[in-house]
Enzyme design. Structure first.
Site, short mmCIF file in Angstrom:
data_model
loop_
_atom_site.label_atom_id
_atom_site.label_comp_id
_atom_site.label_asym_id
_atom_site.label_seq_id
_atom_site.Cartn_x
_atom_site.Cartn_y
_atom_site.Cartn_z
N TYR A 4 -12.26 60.24 10.17
CA TYR A 4 -10.95 59.85 10.69
C TYR A 4 -10.83 59.78 12.30
CZ TYR A 4 -6.09 61.63 11.85
OH TYR A 4 -4.71 61.72 11.93
N LYS A 33 -9.37 56.54 14.14
CA LYS A 33 -8.52 56.51 15.25
C LYS A 33 -8.61 56.14 16.75
CE LYS A 33 -4.90 58.31 12.85
NZ LYS A 33 -3.78 57.46 12.26
#
Ligand code: NAD
Length: 301
Positions: A164, A168
């Protein structure tokens, strides 16, 4: 007064949480909105049409214009179809808000490739897939606003979120490049790093979630999506009514002139680490050239 009359927005993952609030705010101020959501569980499995339909219903009940789209952003054909739908329904695309997201948290040593791919596909590649067809239209029309949804988990790191966090932070790189490529077409591209109480964060935030309503993030997104937006290539931390800019800084650093003082050694780095890291008078370069300029100033001084 910021409004979106005659503007068309695509909001991905708009069936719940942050995306739903972004879509409703833009629609309440006149935007026609493509409410995209594949209606999946937090881990990206399953899928239903209900979340997107409910948000479209709420927008229409309030007198706004919206149409649902159930495609997955991680499918390039579905992403392209989303942009085609916006043009067929409303004639153009002015705003893309890349917001769809899932979680597959795992400590790095246990991370399976399947959980890496799933997260990169939705957050990072999904933003490529939705944004490129829209970006082409924006170049032609000489106007566009694109917002990426980044996260402190990438900008600052967070245990168990290698997949993640990388996705991001990848979005920040994409945002920076598109800000440069879009500049001469009045395409402004920015990112937010939000904190909000949604199903994604309910365990993490606990009782704080009540104070961190998703609707308190959307005004920043709406500003960045508006004609009034005066910035590009920037990241904003947004939570519960707080708004701050986050940025990459370059310290003044330390310089050893190769011709006058000899070549840089590992020991030089060790001995001068505090000067290298000293945050006094740091710069915030906004382009590659600005960093090169600083390097050139040292080399040719
Ligand atoms: P959420 O789970 O409430 O909403 C995400 C939505 O995205 C869901 O409705 C889901 O169905 C949809 N979605 C997932 N995969 C999709 C796909 N492939 N195609 C289309 N739709 C898809 O979560 P949220 O907290 O509102 O998160 C929104 C975004 O904000 C995410 O990108 C998330 O990573 C980011 N974010 C949230 C927080 C926070 O504090 N809530 C913090 C940092 C970043």
């Amino acid at each position: 007064m910021i409004d979106f009359q005659n503007r068309v927005a695509i909001v991905t993952g708009a069936g719940r949480g942050l995306g739903a609030e972004h879509a409703k705010l833009l629609a309440s101020r006149g935007a026609a909105v493509i409410v995209n959501d594949s209606g999946v569980a937090t881990d990206g499995t399953e899928g239903e049409q209900r979340p997107a339909d409910e948000v479209v219903g709420a927008i229409e009940d309030a007198g706004g214009a919206a149409v649902a789209d159930y495609g997955s952003v991680s499918d390039p054909d579905a992403a392209e179809a989303m942009v085609v739908k916006a043009v067929e329904e409303y004639g153009r695309v002015d705003i893309v808000i890349n917001n769809a997201g899932i979680l597959r948290d795992k400590a790095f040593h246990n991370l399976e490739w399947e959980n890496l791919d799933a997260v990169l596909d939705v957050h990072l590649k999904g933003a490529f897939y939705v944004t490129r067809p829209a970006f082409r239209l924006m170049r032609e029309q000489g106007y566009g606003r694109i917002i990426m949804t980044s996260s402190a988990s990438g900008l600052l790191g967070n245990f168990g979120q290698a997949n993640y966090g990388a996705a991001k932070m990848g979005l920040v790189g994409l945002m920076k490049v598109l800000a440069i490529e879009g500049a001469k077409y009045d395409i402004k591209v920015n990112a937010i790093a939000p904190v909000a109480g949604t199903r994604m964060t309910q365990e993490l935030l606990g009782p704080m979630a009540d104070r961190l309503q998703p609707a308190l993030v959307s005004p920043v997104v709406a500003y960045l999506a508006s004609e009034a937006c005066d910035v590009t290539g920037e990241v904003y931390s947004v939570a519960g009514g707080t708004v701050s800019r986050m940025f990459v800084g370059l310290t003044q650093g330390w310089f050893k002139h190769p011709d006058k003082d000899g070549a840089l050694t590992p020991e030089d780095v060790e001995e001068n680490l505090s000067a290298i890291r000293d945050e006094v008078d740091y710069l915030v370069p906004t382009t590659n050239q600005e960093e090169i300029q600083k390097i050139a100033q040292s080399l040719f001084s």
